[in-house]
Write an enzyme that holds these catalytic residues in place. Structure first.
Site, PDB file in Angstrom:
ATOM      1  CG  HIS A 162      -6.657   1.018   9.074  1.00 51.75           C
ATOM      2  ND1 HIS A 162      -7.875   1.320   8.521  1.00 51.75           N
ATOM      3  CD2 HIS A 162      -5.754   1.092   8.057  1.00 51.75           C
ATOM      4  CE1 HIS A 162      -7.729   1.549   7.218  1.00 51.75           C
ATOM      5  NE2 HIS A 162      -6.448   1.416   6.917  1.00 51.75           N
ATOM      6  CG  HIS A 194      -4.521  -1.346  -1.983  1.00 49.63           C
ATOM      7  ND1 HIS A 194      -5.532  -0.878  -1.194  1.00 49.63           N
ATOM      8  CD2 HIS A 194      -5.086  -2.317  -2.740  1.00 49.63           C
ATOM      9  CE1 HIS A 194      -6.651  -1.531  -1.458  1.00 49.63           C
ATOM     10  NE2 HIS A 194      -6.398  -2.402  -2.403  1.00 49.63           N
ATOM     11  CB  SER A 224      -0.896  -0.020   1.248  1.00 46.32           C
ATOM     12  OG  SER A 224      -1.755   1.092   1.275  1.00 46.32           O
TER      13      SER A 224
END
Length: 346
Positions: A290, A314, A210
């Site tokens: 996250h 990503h 990513s």
């Protein structure tokens, strides 16, 4: 609007998408499109590991692998990045991509022997390879015009796709998700081949790369990204690096991409190995680290709107057991997928 799954890989669904057919994403995103004749891609990570100042053996190894990449049957694209792992070792990783498995197979045997066949003083080396069918792989880009990673070897990019900007979009972009849960199976095991250590990992192992590219940003946007977003991203990447095993992340590398002359560029990417796609999804949807990354990114994008110059992308793969190869020589025991073996034996 297109589906992220190309027409030749669409099949009758036994598993449904997370959104209705009339879902409209709030902003555009795009995926890589391979030629229909491409059934499999290869992503091969060649790492060199050392502590302290760069030893001559590491410099020599990096020059050798670059020369091999340029030789017959070499990759259609490769790039190089650097990071320092949780044990304090510097790692320089060259990742190469092929869209022709026969070409890769012809190239790989001598390259493998050169990379992990003999020990060089002061360095460790490792090879991590996935060769997934295109049904087991997806990509996503925030903008057109500059592909990264495996997308560089694709035939081109899609138009605006539907399956993004919602939890579950990553899974929905993988063609195999139409019919399979892609649940993990089996346990990782260690195979000793002299000094070489090979890891046979579980079925449906998940890899994500990513990336972030801030090279086009101007002063105020750059300050906002580097001051408000990147530190939060780094905090999350460090959590996965140091404590990810407990939530199913075997290894995480937050790497700075290097230019042709070996100097850092204004690009980075996180690359991590997960026991399963579901484990990655759980972290993305609900883990505080996250959630914080997502919040910082949304604040950034809502502040800048369409004028944002930051590029994000990503690539995610869920690999079958026979699509994986992991080999380590003279590396510390928490390098890459060696952690999976340590976890099983603990």
């Amino acid at each position: 609007m297109e589906s992220a799954i190309p027409p030749h890989l669409e099949t009758k669904r036994s598993r449904h998408k997370r959104v209705p057919d009339d879902y409209q994403p709030p902003y555009p995103s795009f995926v890589a499109r391979y030629k229909p004749a491409v059934s499999r891609v290869v992503m091969a990570y060649f790492g060199v590991q050392y502590r302290g100042a760069t030893p001559a053996a590491a410099t020599d190894a990096l020059a050798r692998i670059a020369k091999r990449f340029a030789a017959a049957d070499g990759p259609a694209h490769w790039d190089r990045a650097h990071y320092v792992d949780h044990a304090g070792f510097a790692n320089v990783v060259s990742v190469a991509y092929w869209d022709d498995v026969a070409r890769f197979d012809a190239w790989f045997a001598p390259a493998r022997d050169d990379w992990t066949g003999k020990a060089d003083e002061g360095i460790g080396t490792f090879i991590e390879v996935l060769r997934p069918s295109v049904e087991r792989h997806e990509t996503l880009f925030s903008s057109l015009g500059r592909p990264e990673g495996v997308a560089v070897i694709a035939d081109g990019m899609s138009g605006d796709v539907q399956e993004h900007a919602y939890w579950g979009g990553m899974r929905d972009r993988i063609p195999l998700s139409q019919t399979s849960e892609m649940a993990p199976g089996g346990k990782a095991e260690l195979v000793r081949d002299g000094a070489r250590l090979r890891v046979k990992a579980n079925d449906n192992l998940c890899l994500i790369r990513s990336g972030q590219d801030w090279s086009d940003t101007e002063a105020s946007e750059r300050e906002l990204y580097l001051g408000d977003v990147e530190p939060v991203l780094r905090e999350g990447m460090d959590f996965l690096r140091d404590d990810g095993v407990a939530i199913g992340c075997y290894a995480n590398r937050y790497m700075r991409v290097l230019g042709a002359d070996g100097t850092p560029t204004e690009k980075s990417y996180g690359q991590s190995w997960w026991k399963s796609l579901a484990a990655l999804e759980r972290w993305a949807e609900s883990h505080p680290t996250h959630v914080k990354i997502f919040g910082a990114a949304m604040k950034y994008l809502s502040t800048l709107g369409p004028s944002a110059k930051l590029r994000l992308y990503h690539e995610v793969t869920v690999a079958a057991a026979d699509e994986q190869f992991f080999e380590y020589l003279n590396c510390h025991p928490k390098t890459g997928m060696l952690t999976a073996v340590e976890t099983v034996s603990a």
